[in-house]
Write an enzyme that holds these catalytic residues in place. Sequence first.
Site, PDB file in Angstrom:
ATOM      1  N   GLU A  98     141.269  87.083 -70.124  1.00 35.49           N
ATOM      2  CA  GLU A  98     141.484  86.709 -69.409  1.00 35.49           C
ATOM      3  C   GLU A  98     142.082  86.027 -68.525  1.00 35.49           C
ATOM      4  O   GLU A  98     141.222  85.925 -68.208  1.00 35.49           O
ATOM      5  CB  GLU A  98     140.949  88.441 -68.810  1.00 35.49           C
ATOM      6  CG  GLU A  98     142.129  88.638 -67.802  1.00 35.49           C
ATOM      7  CD  GLU A  98     141.630  90.144 -66.844  1.00 35.49           C
ATOM      8  OE1 GLU A  98     141.508  89.786 -65.619  1.00 35.49           O
ATOM      9  OE2 GLU A  98     141.002  90.294 -67.335  1.00 35.49           O
ATOM     10  N   CYS A 134     142.743  90.774 -60.055  1.00 34.15           N
ATOM     11  CA  CYS A 134     143.449  89.917 -60.962  1.00 34.15           C
ATOM     12  C   CYS A 134     144.711  90.876 -61.120  1.00 34.15           C
ATOM     13  O   CYS A 134     145.789  90.380 -61.661  1.00 34.15           O
ATOM     14  CB  CYS A 134     142.302  89.680 -62.831  1.00 34.15           C
ATOM     15  SG  CYS A 134     142.294  91.566 -62.421  1.00 34.15           S
TER      16      CYS A 134
END
Length: 486
Positions: A218, A255
Amino acid sequence: MTVDAAHAAFEKGRTADPGTRASWLEAMAAGLENDAESLVATAVQETHLGEPRLRGELKRTVFQLRLLAEEIRSGEHLDATIDRADPDWGMGPRPDLRRLNVSIGVVGVFGASNFPFAFSVMGGDSASALAAGCAVVHKAHDGHRNLAVRTAETVMAALETSGAPSGLFSLVTGRAAAEALVDHPLVKAIGFTGSTAGGRALFDRAAARPEPIPFFGELGGINAVFVTENAWTARRDEILSGYAASFTLGMGQFCTKPGLLFVPGGKADGVRQVLSGALADFAATQLLSPRLHEGYRQSVQNLCSTTGVHVLVEGDFNEAPAPTVLRTTSAEVRNDPSILRQEMFGPASLVVEYGDESELLELAGLLEGQLTTTLQAEADDEISDLAARLADLSGRVLWNGWPTGVTVSYAQHHGGPYPATTSATTSVGTAAIRRFLRPVAYQSFPAGRLPEPLQDSNPWNVPQRVDGQWHRPARPGQTPGSGDQA
């Protein structure tokens, strides 16, 4: 030596039944819960995150372990599939074929700086890999090394008490160990949460091995939000207030922070006034580390210096920085799409004003892969094409909400096309387990030599798909037969 011990533990534990493996996860959850006071105190000392946030994050970590334990106890992740021998099969006689998912081996996990519990030592990557039956070697993040060590000690003690093989989970520190972890031939996959630059370097390294391995990375995202004209007219102030709260949550170090807001143009002064009011009571704190603070300053200043980008709400780069909101137009981003691709990891975001709603589909096409995209729209808005475009470029599409906050559940998907991630999988939720499994088919094996999930007697009592029809045994609490599904 650490990876070798992990591999030995994997070999010892790979045949554990789902109930036994679930008990290991539950023991880790209990251990973390019992050690919460010490762990949170260490986290408070080592990060700039407040105690309420840290306690919530630890609660999430414990919940995730127990949910994954429940999932693997059900056996759904094994995908046990049985095709009995059939001499009259449509394309000719079919042999007896039986397939299930098996654990891949040792998994190396790199934790994140911004979530010292939820995406770190026993975060989603570690928890789902252990749930899948793998061994885990975790590389501690330098931003909270003491907490990483303390958490690992709690986890390893819990595993030992529960009877899990020694070495099933371990911790390493430092750059040399990180590189060795990616290179080690016994490591079969990597889980990573972090920066695009760091993740891409490790991704390339994993791909360059003599035996390339999956890299579930990620790497970040901009998380664009699109506001229709009707929604803007009906709820402008509400939308801007929600936007302000979302992009500043956790000092903008999520995020899933909304880094782009597309709105109808021509009313910048009103927008400035509403945003300034929404941010007036914002309580700034320090960012996670001096390195992140410097990266934040550089990213904001770089975007400010880009032609066509202007300051809408002025912040600062003090030790505890005040939020910054930038502004540009759809004409400028069509001329320079890189404006839409510059992540500012901290309390800053960019408002893009468009002239007509018909532009939104084209503007969405200028975006790179996203973890999330959001539609702020009204019920009668015709946004089918835009919604389809957003689904093409993101892992989660929201309607009239805000992307910060990623619940742990069965249907959750936390991922997205590159550069959001390097795979098509999720790192959050029960589906995360399947990243660390691979299918194996057994053909014409004697019944007594088949793995338990593929035996007709089904000693593990797991769901089996037999000749195309699912048979799901009743779980505890169900009435007999209620789990069957023909």
